[in-house]
Design a protein around this motif. Structure first.
Motif, PDB file in Angstrom:
ATOM      1  N   ALA A 233       0.849  -1.196   0.000  1.00  0.00           N
ATOM      2  CA  ALA A 233       0.000   0.000   0.000  1.00  0.00           C
ATOM      3  C   ALA A 233       0.879   1.238   0.000  1.00  0.00           C
ATOM      4  O   ALA A 233       1.872   1.320   0.744  1.00  0.00           O
ATOM      5  CB  ALA A 233      -0.927   0.003   1.216  1.00  0.00           C
ATOM      6  N   GLU A 234       0.500   2.241  -0.840  1.00  0.00           N
ATOM      7  CA  GLU A 234       1.234   3.502  -0.931  1.00  0.00           C
ATOM      8  C   GLU A 234       0.256   4.667  -0.893  1.00  0.00           C
ATOM      9  O   GLU A 234      -0.813   4.593  -1.511  1.00  0.00           O
ATOM     10  CB  GLU A 234       2.055   3.558  -2.223  1.00  0.00           C
ATOM     11  CG  GLU A 234       3.155   2.526  -2.305  1.00  0.00           C
ATOM     12  CD  GLU A 234       3.928   2.621  -3.612  1.00  0.00           C
ATOM     13  OE1 GLU A 234       3.498   3.411  -4.471  1.00  0.00           O
ATOM     14  OE2 GLU A 234       4.941   1.911  -3.754  1.00  0.00           O
ATOM     15  N   ARG A 235       0.614   5.707  -0.140  1.00  0.00           N
ATOM     16  CA  ARG A 235      -0.220   6.913  -0.052  1.00  0.00           C
ATOM     17  C   ARG A 235      -0.032   7.757  -1.313  1.00  0.00           C
ATOM     18  O   ARG A 235       1.080   7.920  -1.806  1.00  0.00           O
ATOM     19  CB  ARG A 235       0.153   7.710   1.194  1.00  0.00           C
ATOM     20  CG  ARG A 235      -0.922   8.679   1.670  1.00  0.00           C
ATOM     21  CD  ARG A 235      -0.590   9.192   3.041  1.00  0.00           C
ATOM     22  NE  ARG A 235       0.718   9.848   3.059  1.00  0.00           N
ATOM     23  CZ  ARG A 235       1.437  10.019   4.153  1.00  0.00           C
ATOM     24  NH1 ARG A 235       1.000   9.565   5.299  1.00  0.00           N
ATOM     25  NH2 ARG A 235       2.606  10.638   4.110  1.00  0.00           N
ATOM     26  N   ALA A 236      -1.133   8.288  -1.859  1.00  0.00           N
ATOM     27  CA  ALA A 236      -1.067   9.023  -3.127  1.00  0.00           C
ATOM     28  C   ALA A 236      -2.125  10.119  -3.119  1.00  0.00           C
ATOM     29  O   ALA A 236      -2.951  10.223  -2.207  1.00  0.00           O
ATOM     30  CB  ALA A 236      -1.267   8.069  -4.307  1.00  0.00           C
ATOM     31  N   GLY A 237      -2.102  10.942  -4.177  1.00  0.00           N
ATOM     32  CA  GLY A 237      -3.066  12.037  -4.320  1.00  0.00           C
ATOM     33  C   GLY A 237      -2.443  13.377  -3.945  1.00  0.00           C
ATOM     34  O   GLY A 237      -1.437  13.461  -3.222  1.00  0.00           O
ATOM     35  N   ARG A 238      -3.081  14.515  -4.445  1.00  0.00           N
ATOM     36  CA  ARG A 238      -2.557  15.850  -4.154  1.00  0.00           C
ATOM     37  C   ARG A 238      -2.527  16.103  -2.648  1.00  0.00           C
ATOM     38  O   ARG A 238      -1.576  16.663  -2.122  1.00  0.00           O
ATOM     39  CB  ARG A 238      -3.405  16.920  -4.869  1.00  0.00           C
ATOM     40  CG  ARG A 238      -2.949  18.363  -4.563  1.00  0.00           C
ATOM     41  CD  ARG A 238      -3.725  19.395  -5.359  1.00  0.00           C
ATOM     42  NE  ARG A 238      -3.359  19.358  -6.765  1.00  0.00           N
ATOM     43  CZ  ARG A 238      -4.140  18.852  -7.711  1.00  0.00           C
ATOM     44  NH1 ARG A 238      -5.310  18.325  -7.386  1.00  0.00           N
ATOM     45  NH2 ARG A 238      -3.754  18.847  -8.981  1.00  0.00           N
ATOM     46  N   GLY A 239      -3.587  15.708  -1.988  1.00  0.00           N
ATOM     47  CA  GLY A 239      -3.615  15.863  -0.534  1.00  0.00           C
ATOM     48  C   GLY A 239      -3.243  14.588   0.192  1.00  0.00           C
ATOM     49  O   GLY A 239      -3.449  14.481   1.398  1.00  0.00           O
ATOM     50  N   GLU A 240      -2.705  13.599  -0.530  1.00  0.00           N
ATOM     51  CA  GLU A 240      -2.369  12.285   0.022  1.00  0.00           C
ATOM     52  C   GLU A 240      -3.547  11.709   0.783  1.00  0.00           C
ATOM     53  O   GLU A 240      -3.434  11.224   1.908  1.00  0.00           O
ATOM     54  CB  GLU A 240      -1.129  12.371   0.913  1.00  0.00           C
ATOM     55  CG  GLU A 240       0.122  12.747   0.161  1.00  0.00           C
ATOM     56  CD  GLU A 240       1.370  12.626   1.017  1.00  0.00           C
ATOM     57  OE1 GLU A 240       1.242  12.615   2.257  1.00  0.00           O
ATOM     58  OE2 GLU A 240       2.471  12.524   0.436  1.00  0.00           O
ATOM     59  N   ASP A 241      -4.718  11.776   0.136  1.00  0.00           N
ATOM     60  CA  ASP A 241      -5.960  11.302   0.734  1.00  0.00           C
ATOM     61  C   ASP A 241      -6.346   9.917   0.236  1.00  0.00           C
ATOM     62  O   ASP A 241      -7.461   9.450   0.489  1.00  0.00           O
ATOM     63  CB  ASP A 241      -7.113  12.278   0.427  1.00  0.00           C
ATOM     64  CG  ASP A 241      -6.921  13.627   1.110  1.00  0.00           C
ATOM     65  OD1 ASP A 241      -6.268  13.641   2.176  1.00  0.00           O
ATOM     66  OD2 ASP A 241      -7.394  14.634   0.563  1.00  0.00           O
TER      67      ASP A 241
END
Length: 822
Positions: free
Chosen positions: A154-162
């Motif tokens: 699992a990896e955190r992603a997204g502009r707000g890391e949401d």
């Protein structure tokens, strides 16, 4: 100017005109120039602020209008063999690819997946790590059914890391064929090629699955070529003499020896689909030996094969065209039971006489040049009761060596099968013995009861009195036999106490000396610091007596001059159990009882049968009351097992017992660490208050003869008896308003059994005493029935015993009634 200001220029003209017109209207209406100028300035400031705010918000507004296009993301994460899913902070599934939907479903989002408990905990821990540290991994998670296995990341992603991006990759269990294929294409294959052996893995369809670099070089001219998917037969050719060459080299190349090694399990060769296994194909250059040394053409390749096959874990052997052994590696010798360094002349020397002919025919047929392989079931001389699968394959181009034999070492598997079969057989025989004893007890109850009723009408000296007494005595002897059967099936009534084994041996030592006689010397030895055991002392005495009687009969057999019987108690610690390596005996502390004799020992073919009921080698009439019936050791086995112990029998050499071989029985009882339970009042002890009056008895028994005897016995004792043939009739007697002082019922009946009827009666009459009659053990019935204030009488019983038992139950009920009411 910026681009946004240029885009707003067309709007400034109308706005300026509107401002000027508004200023004129205010000046005309008020007539005050200052007021008009003030209004105009304020309006200009307001419009400027509005344009500036609109310019600042226009980009973000335009971004907020368009929602994310997740279809593009789904297309980007579509990967074969890898499940990808995206979840938000609420663990809601945002999007997933097709593989994820196939594996886990479209409604499940990590970490809430259909996994085993350990997998769920690992996934949840990885999710927490990913939200905290940006990344989380799990090496192995299993599905709830235990079939599918994955690794997860699992990896955190997204502009707000949401968001979390989950990736699952399927893991395959260790595959022997795949592992061997990797070795053949790697360093191991290169080493074989350097020694003159080319290797390839061929599937059941004849297609190459993997090949070494040397094989690829000689087959295609390119060592880096991949041969996967090509037909193996097209890479080789054979001449008129059935010599094998690489097709690319033709006759200018050296002839090859082809070794075909099936990679399937030989033990499963007779199962459907067993012939669908892959094969290891070895090609040995006849002109080049192992290590690159030149060989003389036509001399054969036996030295090469010995070096190669000797290192393989499979049981392999070679024979010539006439079926004579040339070579056998260590696993083959071990599996075939060859203990000497010298091989037998032929494979048929290893099997029983019935299998010699088919084996000889198969070896000679395949030795004539046939390149196929067969599997046949044979029985080895050392284990004639356990057939094994022998693989026989014809080898072409090997010179004198013509047949390859394969045999799996199944020693441990055979041992385990025997243990399981023995345990299953003993359990089945125990269930049968318990059922026979139960049914026989019903018959004996009727016989003994009828004899008691007849004796009431005859006096000593009468012509029939002695005959009736003889019938009753034989019935009691038969009842003792049924108790032996119940002991073997672990269904007898035990009354365990916490005791010391030396005390029990001391109590029975005088009886043993009388039983053994003057020809047999008795020796007793006790270890120090023995732990207490929990067992029935009477039953434990029976164990010691039966073992001593068996030892006496063995030592006095065939006119022997006698012998020595040793009885010892040993302290066994957990460390001793570990050193013993016994698979059946759990690790712990035990107090052991060892009975050892000098009677010559037990024949090996009898060791696995001595605890079975009715198995005996004694002559009829020997061994006391139980001699010749085969129930002595079966009774010992049942008592020990029901007491939570273990018993083993083995033979000891002559040097260990003073010049004569003997048998040894070792009984292990777990050491009792709890408090000693209070001794229970004997079942036949008189109650505190004797019942002096009559009463109404509801008698429920499905056996007509037992019901008749019990009815007459209780009627004679002064009770009013209502007899019923089944549970439904007994329940109806209560429902129809009948008043009774006690219910006497059988346990096992067709339709409604005794416990079901008793529970239904207790709902109407909670305080009504219940007396169960049964041929099974009291403890077993109490565990299964679980009814408060339940009483028990064992079958067979006499007329006086059932009358006394009913009176005792009614007396106890009368004594307990005031306390219950209060």
């Amino acid at each position: 100017m910026s681009g946004s200001m240029l885009r707003q220029l067309p709007m400034l003209g109308p706005l300026a005109a509107a401002v000027a017109l508004s200023a004129v209207v205010v000046w005309v209406a008020s007539g005050d120039v200052v007021a008009a100028l003030s209004f105009t300035g304020a309006l200009v400031v307001f419009l400027a602020a509005g344009l500036t705010l609109a310019r600042m918000r226009s980009p973000s507004a335009s971004e907020g209008i368009a929602s994310p296009d997740w279809s593009v993301t789904v297309a980007a994460i579509e990967r074969p063999g890898e499940a990808v899913a995206i979840v938000d902070r609420a663990n809601r599934l945002v999007c997933a690819n097709t593989v994820y939907s196939h594996w886990f479903g479209a409604s499940s989002a990590p970490p809430n997946l259909p996994l085993a408990r350990a997998g769920l905990e690992a996934i949840a821990r990885a999710a927490r790590e990913a939200w905290r540290d940006g990344r989380g991994e799990v090496d192995r998670v299993e599905a709830a059914d235990g079939i599918s296995i994955w690794s997860a990341r699992a990896e955190r992603a997204g502009r707000g890391e949401d968001y979390l991006v989950w990736r699952f990759v399927g893991l395959a269990e260790e595959d022997f064929v795949e592992d061997l294929a990797r070795r053949v294409t790697g360093q191991f294959g290169r080493l074989l090629s350097r020694g003159g052996v080319e290797a390839a893995i061929v599937g059941p369809d004849g297609m190459v699955r993997a090949a070494g670099s040397g094989f690829a070089q000689r087959a295609t001219g390119d060592a880096a070529a991949t041969l996967a998917g090509q037909e193996f037969a097209t890479l080789l050719r054979a001449d008129e003499r059935e010599r094998i060459f690489f097709a690319r080299e033709g006759r200018r190349g050296n002839p090859q020896t082809l070794i075909h090694v099936p990679l399937g399990d030989a033990s499963d060769a007779r199962e459907p689909g067993a012939d669908e296994a892959a094969s290891l194909m070895l090609l040995i250059d006849n002109a080049v030996g192992l290590g690159g040394r030149a060989e003389v053409a036509g001399t054969g390749a036996a030295p090469q094969l010995e070096a190669l096959l000797g290192a393989l874990p499979l049981g392999l052997a070679m024979t010539d065209r006439d079926g004579r052994f040339l070579f056998a590696n260590a696993p083959f010798r071990r599996a075939a039971g060859i203990e000497s360094d010298t091989l037998p002349s032929f494979p048929s020397d290893l099997v029983v006489a019935e299998d010699k002919g088919p084996l000889v025919d198969a070896v000679r047929r395949l030795g004539k040049g046939s390149a196929r392989a067969i599997d046949m079931a044979v029985r080895l001389r050392g284990a004639a009761d356990d057939p094994v699968s022998l693989g026989i394959a014809g080898v072409r181009g090997l010179g004198e060596a013509a047949v390859l034999l394969s045999l799996a070492d199944s020693t441990e598997e055979t041992k385990l099968k025997r243990q399981v079969a023995q345990a299953t057989k003993m359990q089945a025989v125990g269930q049968l013995a318990g059922g026979v004893a139960h049914d026989f007890n019903n018959v004996l109850t009727a016989v003994i009861g009828t004899c008691d009723l007849m004796l009431l009408r005859h006096t000593p000296g009468d012509s029939d009195y002695d005959d009736i007494q003889q019938i009753r005595a034989n019935s009691n002897r038969a009842a003792a036999l049924t108790r032996q059967l119940l002991a073997f099936s672990r269904q007898q009534t035990l009354r365990p106490e916490v005791l010391q084994l030396p005390d029990v041996i001391s109590e029975v030592s005088l009886l043993l000396k009388r039983l053994l006689g003057e020809k047999i010397q008795l020796r007793v030895h006790h270890d120090r610091d023995l732990g207490p055991v929990r067992a029935d002392p009477q039953q434990l005495e029976q164990v010691i007596v039966n073992l001593a009687v068996n030892a006496r009969d063995a030592m006095l057999a065939k006119g022997s001059a006698g012998g020595r019987l040793s009885i010892a108690t040993r302290r066994i610690t957990a460390r001793d159990v570990r050193q013993m390596g016994a698979e059946i005996l759990p690790e712990g502390e035990y107090t052991a009882l060892v009975v050892q004799d000098t009677g010559g020992g037990i024949p090996p073919d009898h060791l696995s049968k001595i605890f079975e009921p009715f198995f005996t080698t004694k002559e009829q009439g020997r061994g006391g009351a139980m001699g010749g019936t085969g129930l002595g050791l079966s009774t010992v086995y049942g008592i020990v097992k029901q007491s939570g112990g273990f018993i083993f029998a083995d033979n000891i050499p002559a040097t260990a017992v003073g010049g004569r071989a003997g048998a040894r029985f070792s009984v292990y009882f777990p050491v009792h660490h709890g408090q000693a339970p209070s001794k229970r009042r004997p079942a036949d002890a008189a109650p505190a208050v004797q019942w002096s009056g009559g009463g109404k008895v509801l008698l429920v028994e499905d056996e007509d003869m037992v019901r008749a005897v019990a009815d007459r016995a209780l009627t004679r004792a002064g009770y009013q008896v209502t007899a019923c043939a089944d549970g439904e009739a007994g329940l109806a007697a209560i429902a129809n308003g009948g008043t009774f002082d006690i219910v006497v019922s059988d346990v096992v009946m067709p339709g409604m059994d005794g416990p079901s009827m008793a529970r239904a009666i207790r709902r109407v009459r909670p305080s009504l005493p219940i007396l169960f009659m049964s041929g099974y053990a009291e403890e077993q019935l109490r565990r299964e029935i679980d009814i408060v204030d339940m009483h028990f009488i064992a079958k067979p019983f006499s007329v006086q015993q059932i009358a006394d038992k009913v009176g005792g139950v009614l007396s106890n009920a009368r004594t307990a009634a005031p306390a219950t009411a209060g």
